[in-house]
Write a protein that holds these residues in place. Sequence first.
Motif, PDB file in Angstrom:
ATOM      1  N   ASN A 157       0.793  -1.093  -0.146  1.00  0.00           N
ATOM      2  CA  ASN A 157       0.086  -0.032  -0.061  1.00  0.00           C
ATOM      3  C   ASN A 157       0.935   1.274  -0.051  1.00  0.00           C
ATOM      4  N   ILE A 158       1.938   1.334   0.525  1.00  0.00           N
ATOM      5  CA  ILE A 158       2.751   2.317   0.561  1.00  0.00           C
ATOM      6  C   ILE A 158       3.499   2.585  -0.638  1.00  0.00           C
ATOM      7  N   ILE A 163       3.981   6.896  -1.028  1.00  0.00           N
ATOM      8  CA  ILE A 163       3.971   7.552   0.155  1.00  0.00           C
ATOM      9  C   ILE A 163       5.470   7.780   0.404  1.00  0.00           C
ATOM     10  N   LYS A 164       5.722   9.134   0.522  1.00  0.00           N
ATOM     11  CA  LYS A 164       7.332   9.544   0.722  1.00  0.00           C
ATOM     12  C   LYS A 164       7.480  10.285   2.005  1.00  0.00           C
ATOM     13  N   ALA A 165       8.839  10.311   2.555  1.00  0.00           N
ATOM     14  CA  ALA A 165       9.353  10.925   3.595  1.00  0.00           C
ATOM     15  C   ALA A 165       9.081  12.402   3.533  1.00  0.00           C
ATOM     16  N   GLY A 166       8.433  12.718   4.815  1.00  0.00           N
ATOM     17  CA  GLY A 166       8.233  14.017   5.012  1.00  0.00           C
ATOM     18  C   GLY A 166       6.670  14.216   4.768  1.00  0.00           C
ATOM     19  N   GLU A 167       5.804  13.381   4.007  1.00  0.00           N
ATOM     20  CA  GLU A 167       4.525  13.640   3.929  1.00  0.00           C
ATOM     21  C   GLU A 167       3.570  13.354   5.173  1.00  0.00           C
ATOM     22  N   ARG A 168       2.573  13.722   5.372  1.00  0.00           N
ATOM     23  CA  ARG A 168       1.517  13.648   6.527  1.00  0.00           C
ATOM     24  C   ARG A 168       0.724  12.704   6.085  1.00  0.00           C
ATOM     25  N   VAL A 169       0.371  11.534   7.108  1.00  0.00           N
ATOM     26  CA  VAL A 169      -0.576  10.433   6.729  1.00  0.00           C
ATOM     27  C   VAL A 169      -1.444  10.153   7.809  1.00  0.00           C
ATOM     28  N   LEU A 170      -2.634  10.366   7.643  1.00  0.00           N
ATOM     29  CA  LEU A 170      -3.595  10.103   8.647  1.00  0.00           C
ATOM     30  C   LEU A 170      -4.189   8.615   8.462  1.00  0.00           C
ATOM     31  N   LEU A 171      -4.265   7.821   9.644  1.00  0.00           N
ATOM     32  CA  LEU A 171      -4.921   6.410   9.396  1.00  0.00           C
ATOM     33  C   LEU A 171      -6.109   6.378  10.254  1.00  0.00           C
ATOM     34  N   VAL A 190       7.962   9.588   7.690  1.00  0.00           N
ATOM     35  CA  VAL A 190       6.591  10.056   7.452  1.00  0.00           C
ATOM     36  C   VAL A 190       5.941  10.480   8.717  1.00  0.00           C
ATOM     37  N   HIS A 191       5.254  11.385   8.849  1.00  0.00           N
ATOM     38  CA  HIS A 191       4.570  11.804   9.955  1.00  0.00           C
ATOM     39  C   HIS A 191       3.228  11.336  10.058  1.00  0.00           C
ATOM     40  N   THR A 192       2.998  10.463  11.128  1.00  0.00           N
ATOM     41  CA  THR A 192       1.441   9.857  11.189  1.00  0.00           C
ATOM     42  C   THR A 192       0.776  10.559  12.188  1.00  0.00           C
ATOM     43  N   ARG A 193      -0.447  10.455  12.046  1.00  0.00           N
ATOM     44  CA  ARG A 193      -1.474  10.499  13.148  1.00  0.00           C
ATOM     45  C   ARG A 193      -2.444   9.473  12.863  1.00  0.00           C
ATOM     46  N   GLU A 226      -7.164  20.054  10.073  1.00  0.00           N
ATOM     47  CA  GLU A 226      -5.807  19.704   9.672  1.00  0.00           C
ATOM     48  C   GLU A 226      -6.093  18.702   8.296  1.00  0.00           C
ATOM     49  N   LYS A 227      -5.392  18.902   7.514  1.00  0.00           N
ATOM     50  CA  LYS A 227      -5.589  18.435   6.069  1.00  0.00           C
ATOM     51  C   LYS A 227      -4.218  17.465   5.838  1.00  0.00           C
ATOM     52  N   PHE A 228      -4.417  16.138   5.449  1.00  0.00           N
ATOM     53  CA  PHE A 228      -3.350  15.164   5.148  1.00  0.00           C
ATOM     54  C   PHE A 228      -2.962  14.759   3.727  1.00  0.00           C
ATOM     55  N   ASP A 229      -1.613  14.535   3.457  1.00  0.00           N
ATOM     56  CA  ASP A 229      -1.194  14.205   1.940  1.00  0.00           C
ATOM     57  C   ASP A 229      -1.925  12.838   2.023  1.00  0.00           C
ATOM     58  N   VAL A 230      -2.163  11.907   2.785  1.00  0.00           N
ATOM     59  CA  VAL A 230      -2.586  10.473   2.513  1.00  0.00           C
ATOM     60  C   VAL A 230      -3.544  10.058   3.951  1.00  0.00           C
TER      61      VAL A 230
END
Length: 342
Positions: A157-158, A163-171, A190-193, A226-230
């Motif tokens: 899936n990545i 999905i790349k380093a530095g992006e923001r991902v919401l799970l 990757v920055h995750t929330r 807040e918005k996320f890249d993914v």
Amino acid sequence: MKAISLVSAQKLSLVSLDEFKTLPADGVEIEIVLSGICGTDLAVLSGREEGQVGIVRGHEAVGVVVNVGAGVTRTRKGMRVVVDPNEYCGNCAYCNSAKTHLCSGGSNASLNIAGVNKHGTFAERFITHERFVHCIPDDMSWETAVLIEPVACILNNIEQASIKAGERVLLLGSGPMSLVAQILLRGIGVHTRATDLNTFRIEFGHSLGLDIVHPQELESLGQNQEKFDVVIDTVGNQLETAASRVSRGGRIVLFGFNGNYKYSLPAKHFLVNAISIIAAGEYNQHFPLALRIAHRLPELGKLVTHHYPLEAYSAVFDSLLNDPCAPTIKSVFTPNPKYLSR
């Protein structure tokens, strides 16, 4: 041998399988040490997914080789191994195009998957072909190794979502698969929330240094959210939330299984905002990479919080299905516990 089989729609039973197929020339017979309970198993039992009656469930497994066929060349008795349950045929048009995850040469003109459309690993023993068996490093724990298959799923899936380093991902959701994803994504920068309703899961994630909040904390942000890249929907019914949280030009990844869920696509919104929906399907030859990455992330093994004998299946599934607040992350069966003390 003892095994857990789907004996009717949404009903499991501990059965005794006397017949055991002859070992083919490239066959490997394995005594299963750990076999993980997956969200797809729960989806079948809850009616969110169909299951093939008569099939032994289980597809995440590690064990010890006890017998090999005459044509086996790289696997030997006594070897600790992890099983790739996706048994592609290697001969169909998709396999010949290096798209083994779309194999059409198996039963029902689809990919053969252990625990789904052929007997799986909720059993004392399991036979497969050598190409679907991978050696576990000596210093890797059984608990980390049993998560190799989930790691392969996440890697697919990545990759498909770029999905790349530095992006923001919401799970959305923090079940076992989501927690594996959060650890992997953190490992590549990757920055995750993430969200979850289960307080235990939230606190468990915090103990691993992960950013997990209750869904209400996201909702409280209102229109200036807040918005996320993914955004990754690990639950299987969260596309409306995902659409509201993904940034312009972002990607939504379908990950959780729920065959009963329907979503009315706001086509213009997706078109104007250049939002992509990613459906990666099964992983495609990701096991070798999954092994290497998991070897560098031994903390994955901490996700395995509960071990059970096959005989405890009824109480285990009852708890997992009916107690959403249960203090559990990853539960595994231990068909051959004699190996755990080694």
